[in-house]
Design a protein around this motif. Structure first.
Motif, short mmCIF file in Angstrom:
data_model
loop_
_atom_site.label_atom_id
_atom_site.label_comp_id
_atom_site.label_asym_id
_atom_site.label_seq_id
_atom_site.Cartn_x
_atom_site.Cartn_y
_atom_site.Cartn_z
N LEU A 124 0.79 -1.23 0.00
CA LEU A 124 0.00 0.00 0.00
C LEU A 124 0.82 1.28 0.00
O LEU A 124 0.47 2.23 -0.71
CB LEU A 124 -0.96 -0.01 1.20
CG LEU A 124 -2.21 -0.89 1.07
CD1 LEU A 124 -3.05 -0.83 2.33
CD2 LEU A 124 -3.04 -0.47 -0.15
N PRO A 125 1.93 1.39 0.76
CA PRO A 125 2.71 2.65 0.71
C PRO A 125 3.20 3.01 -0.68
O PRO A 125 3.34 4.19 -0.99
CB PRO A 125 3.88 2.37 1.66
CG PRO A 125 3.36 1.33 2.60
CD PRO A 125 2.45 0.47 1.80
N SER A 126 3.45 2.01 -1.53
CA SER A 126 3.94 2.29 -2.88
C SER A 126 2.86 2.95 -3.74
O SER A 126 3.19 3.55 -4.77
CB SER A 126 4.42 1.01 -3.55
OG SER A 126 5.48 0.43 -2.82
N ALA A 127 1.60 2.82 -3.32
CA ALA A 127 0.51 3.40 -4.10
C ALA A 127 0.22 4.84 -3.74
O ALA A 127 -0.61 5.49 -4.39
CB ALA A 127 -0.76 2.56 -3.91
N VAL A 128 0.91 5.37 -2.71
CA VAL A 128 0.68 6.76 -2.29
C VAL A 128 1.34 7.70 -3.29
O VAL A 128 2.54 7.57 -3.57
CB VAL A 128 1.24 6.99 -0.88
CG1 VAL A 128 1.04 8.45 -0.46
CG2 VAL A 128 0.59 6.05 0.12
N PRO A 129 0.62 8.67 -3.85
CA PRO A 129 1.24 9.64 -4.78
C PRO A 129 2.34 10.43 -4.10
O PRO A 129 2.30 10.69 -2.89
CB PRO A 129 0.07 10.55 -5.18
CG PRO A 129 -1.16 9.75 -4.89
CD PRO A 129 -0.83 8.89 -3.71
N ALA A 130 3.34 10.83 -4.88
CA ALA A 130 4.52 11.51 -4.33
C ALA A 130 4.16 12.80 -3.60
O ALA A 130 4.68 13.08 -2.53
CB ALA A 130 5.53 11.78 -5.44
N ILE A 131 3.25 13.59 -4.18
CA ILE A 131 2.89 14.88 -3.57
C ILE A 131 2.23 14.67 -2.20
O ILE A 131 2.47 15.42 -1.26
CB ILE A 131 1.96 15.69 -4.52
CG1 ILE A 131 1.74 17.09 -3.98
CG2 ILE A 131 0.65 14.97 -4.75
CD1 ILE A 131 2.96 17.95 -3.96
N VAL A 132 1.42 13.61 -2.09
CA VAL A 132 0.79 13.28 -0.81
C VAL A 132 1.84 12.76 0.16
O VAL A 132 1.83 13.10 1.35
CB VAL A 132 -0.33 12.25 -1.01
CG1 VAL A 132 -0.94 11.84 0.33
CG2 VAL A 132 -1.40 12.79 -1.95
N LEU A 133 2.75 11.94 -0.35
CA LEU A 133 3.79 11.36 0.49
C LEU A 133 4.64 12.44 1.16
O LEU A 133 4.84 12.42 2.38
CB LEU A 133 4.68 10.45 -0.36
CG LEU A 133 5.92 9.88 0.33
CD1 LEU A 133 5.54 8.74 1.26
CD2 LEU A 133 6.94 9.42 -0.69
N TYR A 134 5.13 13.40 0.36
CA TYR A 134 6.01 14.42 0.91
C TYR A 134 5.26 15.33 1.89
O TYR A 134 5.80 15.72 2.93
CB TYR A 134 6.63 15.24 -0.21
CG TYR A 134 7.47 14.41 -1.16
CD1 TYR A 134 8.30 13.40 -0.66
CD2 TYR A 134 7.42 14.61 -2.53
CE1 TYR A 134 9.06 12.62 -1.52
CE2 TYR A 134 8.19 13.83 -3.39
CZ TYR A 134 9.00 12.84 -2.88
OH TYR A 134 9.75 12.07 -3.73
#
Length: 303
Positions: A124-134
């Motif tokens: 699941l963490p790999s599916a998080v978009p980069a902008i949301v992740l940061y």
């Protein structure tokens, strides 16, 4: 007998023509991809090498400068700072992140129940978009964020996650959290492919979980771990996205990687010739790492 001998060349000719037709259609299908690959990958690479010998100026035109851009790179103090930070980033990626996917994969493979759910959760963490992740990790690492709030509740002083000493480690932690899921699935696939006879023999002999891991799983995935290690080194050597989004190379250039410095040189300082030279140097370094990766991949296929 003569009729049979005379028919053989005809049959061979038909088979040959059929193979040629298949090759022709196959070539036509992959031709658009090959053209796009050349236009959007190799043409920019060769143009970058070409412009590395020029002073690129969109107003007065380009001027040939020879090796001046390369000399400027070697004389710049940021070169050694960026190389040092890139090597630190690569080392931290191995120390903090490389071991997590195989450990999680082994733990999931040893589960007797809910293996499917565990695989989904780990990915699941790999599916998080980069902008949301940061944005999420900026909040986690904030002075009044949940991590520091929890530390203060248990009596530990506030931690400055973006200080010069901890900034790179903080970035590696968030990137490890995001990317370990995909590598975990690769390791799980390798573990699932281990012959069941080995497990059955180990259970009959009374082997413990640790013994199964040590003598069956780890030797079976050793080559895969080597391949993923080289691939991770190639990927982390090009790291700049998280550094750009989280710290922009700061504080005090503590997270300025080589590729981020290249990005700043091109799009902030507008020195496109120098940036092209930097990209060319990195291109040849990555070619060497890719050759190493391919050699290891061929060895794994033979094994």
């Amino acid at each position: 007998m003569d009729a049979e001998l005379s028919s053989q060349p005809i049959v061979a000719s038909r088979v040959s023509k059929k193979k040629m037709n298949w090759y022709l259609w196959g070539t036509l299908f992959i031709l658009p991809e090959v053209v796009l690959f050349i236009l959007f990958l190799w043409v920019p690479i060769f143009k970058g090498i070409f412009y590395s010998f020029y002073n690129v100026d969109f107003v007065d035109g380009n001027h040939f400068t020879g090796l001046a851009n390369y000399v400027s790179i070697l004389k710049d103090d940021l070169l050694w700072i960026s190389i040092k930070n890139t090597l630190i980033y690569m080392a931290l990626g191995i120390i903090l992140g490389f071991w997590i996917p195989p450990l999680v994969a082994i733990a999931v493979s040893e589960l007797r129940r809910f293996q499917g759910a565990a695989r989904i959760i780990s990915y699941l963490p790999s599916a998080v978009p980069a902008i949301v992740l940061y944005g999420m990790w900026m909040w986690f690492f904030d002075a009044v964020g949940p991590i520091n709030s929890l530390l203060q509740k248990i009596g530990i002083d506030q931690v400055s996650f973006f200080s010069p000493k901890l900034a790179m480690s903080s970035i590696v932690v968030l990137e490890t959290w995001q990317s370990f899921g995909a590598a975990t699935l690769i390791y799980i696939a390798a573990i699932v492919g281990i012959p069941k006879d080995l497990y059955e023999a180990a259970e009959i002999d009374g082997a413990s979980v640790w013994q199964r891991v040590r003598y069956i799983i780890l030797p079976s995935i050793k080559t895969l771990m080597g391949l993923l290690l080289v691939l991770q080194l190639i990927t982390t050597s090009q790291g700049f996205q998280a550094q750009l989004s989280m710290t922009d190379g700061g504080p005090n250039n503590a997270t300025l990687t080589y590729l981020l410095w290249l990005n700043h040189t091109a799009f902030r300082d507008l020195e496109f010739g120098k940036a092209s030279a930097m990209g060319s140097l990195m291109f040849f370094v990555l070619i060497g790492m890719t050759i190493l990766y391919n050699v290891m991949q061929r060895r794994s296929e033979k094994a």
